[in-house]
Design an enzyme around this catalytic site. Structure first.
Site, PDB file in Angstrom:
ATOM      1  N   GLY A 120       0.776  -1.236   0.000  1.00 48.46           N
ATOM      2  CA  GLY A 120       0.000   0.000   0.000  1.00 48.46           C
ATOM      3  C   GLY A 120       0.804   1.280   0.000  1.00 48.46           C
ATOM      4  O   GLY A 120       0.363   2.288   0.579  1.00 48.46           O
TER       5      GLY A 120
ATOM      6  N   ASN B  81       1.351   3.273  -2.575  1.00 50.17           N
ATOM      7  CA  ASN B  81       0.587   4.275  -3.319  1.00 50.17           C
ATOM      8  C   ASN B  81      -0.636   4.729  -2.528  1.00 50.17           C
ATOM      9  O   ASN B  81      -1.034   5.891  -2.597  1.00 50.17           O
ATOM     10  CB  ASN B  81       0.170   3.722  -4.685  1.00 50.17           C
ATOM     11  CG  ASN B  81       1.276   3.839  -5.719  1.00 50.17           C
ATOM     12  OD1 ASN B  81       1.882   4.895  -5.891  1.00 50.17           O
ATOM     13  ND2 ASN B  81       1.565   2.748  -6.407  1.00 50.17           N
TER      14      ASN B  81
ATOM     15  N   ARG C 140     -14.165 -15.187 -12.133  1.00 48.98           N
ATOM     16  CA  ARG C 140     -13.950 -13.741 -12.041  1.00 48.98           C
ATOM     17  C   ARG C 140     -15.283 -13.014 -11.952  1.00 48.98           C
ATOM     18  O   ARG C 140     -15.406 -11.998 -11.268  1.00 48.98           O
ATOM     19  CB  ARG C 140     -13.159 -13.232 -13.256  1.00 48.98           C
ATOM     20  CG  ARG C 140     -12.865 -11.740 -13.177  1.00 48.98           C
ATOM     21  CD  ARG C 140     -11.895 -11.266 -14.228  1.00 48.98           C
ATOM     22  NE  ARG C 140     -12.476 -11.218 -15.544  1.00 48.98           N
ATOM     23  CZ  ARG C 140     -11.869 -10.641 -16.590  1.00 48.98           C
ATOM     24  NH1 ARG C 140     -10.659 -10.122 -16.455  1.00 48.98           N
ATOM     25  NH2 ARG C 140     -12.453 -10.617 -17.766  1.00 48.98           N
TER      26      ARG C 140
ATOM     27  N   ASN D 106      -5.798   4.221 -12.750  1.00 50.70           N
ATOM     28  CA  ASN D 106      -4.726   3.279 -12.438  1.00 50.70           C
ATOM     29  C   ASN D 106      -3.385   3.976 -12.601  1.00 50.70           C
ATOM     30  O   ASN D 106      -3.222   4.838 -13.470  1.00 50.70           O
ATOM     31  CB  ASN D 106      -4.780   2.063 -13.364  1.00 50.70           C
ATOM     32  CG  ASN D 106      -3.694   1.049 -13.063  1.00 50.70           C
ATOM     33  OD1 ASN D 106      -3.555   0.614 -11.916  1.00 50.70           O
ATOM     34  ND2 ASN D 106      -2.931   0.665 -14.062  1.00 50.70           N
TER      35      ASN D 106
ATOM     36  N   HIS E 168       0.564   3.177 -13.497  1.00 51.39           N
ATOM     37  CA  HIS E 168       1.405   2.141 -14.104  1.00 51.39           C
ATOM     38  C   HIS E 168       2.846   2.632 -14.128  1.00 51.39           C
ATOM     39  O   HIS E 168       3.110   3.781 -14.494  1.00 51.39           O
ATOM     40  CB  HIS E 168       0.933   1.835 -15.519  1.00 51.39           C
ATOM     41  CG  HIS E 168       1.720   0.754 -16.189  1.00 51.39           C
ATOM     42  ND1 HIS E 168       1.542  -0.584 -15.891  1.00 51.39           N
ATOM     43  CD2 HIS E 168       2.724   0.814 -17.114  1.00 51.39           C
ATOM     44  CE1 HIS E 168       2.383  -1.304 -16.614  1.00 51.39           C
ATOM     45  NE2 HIS E 168       3.112  -0.488 -17.360  1.00 51.39           N
TER      46      HIS E 168
END
Length: 207
Positions: free
Chosen positions: A14, A16, A68, A110, A112
């Protein structure tokens, strides 16, 4: 001001998430409320960070579901129960389906660890990105915050920041520099921008 409620999806330690918490505490992330942290792995240290910061937590472990679809159905129900407006993927090691993304159009972010379109897409995550950067002999890398769509790392780019690759770098040292110099700065800034825009939209709709 109507503040959008933000859920942060995590899988690991964690770091970020901590950058988002620090931005909240310093006032740099003010237009959205960090309302929920969800991990797809039980025992993730990110959940401890969230609890210390006074943020609600939940665990929706992928291994608890045979498909999923079932996993995402449960995840969506948790987000709905907490009235989430914006979803931030912060080291979330799970690809989301087009059906899931469609429930939060232009509201899933997101981060990356590369300068998209370089070193992104299927198979490029975590240290694998930095290993590929070093193997290619790159002198510059960086990080990107983008909107999430049905294509892995394929959504609209919001912000990017370059980071130097230094002689003697290992994947681990490069990963740390990219986090410190790019990811931890970009993710809170981009989240603030998205939340500020959505806040204005919510206020218009309220009247």
């Amino acid at each position: 001001m109507l503040k959008p409620r933000v859920a942060v999806l995590v899988s690991g330690s964690g770091t970020n998430l901590q950058a988002l918490i620090d931005a909240r505490d310093s006032g740099r992330l003010n237009s959205g409320e960090l309302a929920l942290v969800v991990s797809n792995k039980s025992g993730a240290y990110a959940l401890e960070r969230a609890k210390r910061a006074g943020i609600a937590t939940a665990t929706v472990a992928r291994t608890d579901f045979s498909t999923r679809e079932a996993f995402e159905k449960k995840l969506l129900s948790v987000l709905a129960a907490h009235r989430i407006d914006v979803v931030v993927l912060a080291g979330f090691m799970q690809i989301l389906s087009a059906a899931f993304v469609g429930r939060y159009p232009d509201r899933i972010l997101n981060v990356h660890p590369s300068l998209i379109p370089a070193y992104c897409g299927k198979g490029f995550y975590g240290l694998k990105v930095h290993e590929a950067v070093l193997a290619a002999g790159e002198t510059t890398t960086g990080a990107t915050v983008h909107m999430v769509n049905e294509v892995p790392d394929g959504g609209r780019i919001l912000m990017q920041k370059s980071v130097a690759v230094l002689p003697g770098d290992t994947p681990e040292t490069l990963q740390r520099r990219v986090m410190e110099q790019a990811e931890w700065k970009l993710l809170p800034a981009a989240t603030e921008i998205v939340c500020a825009d959505l806040s204005k939209q919510l206020e218009r709709e309220a009247f």
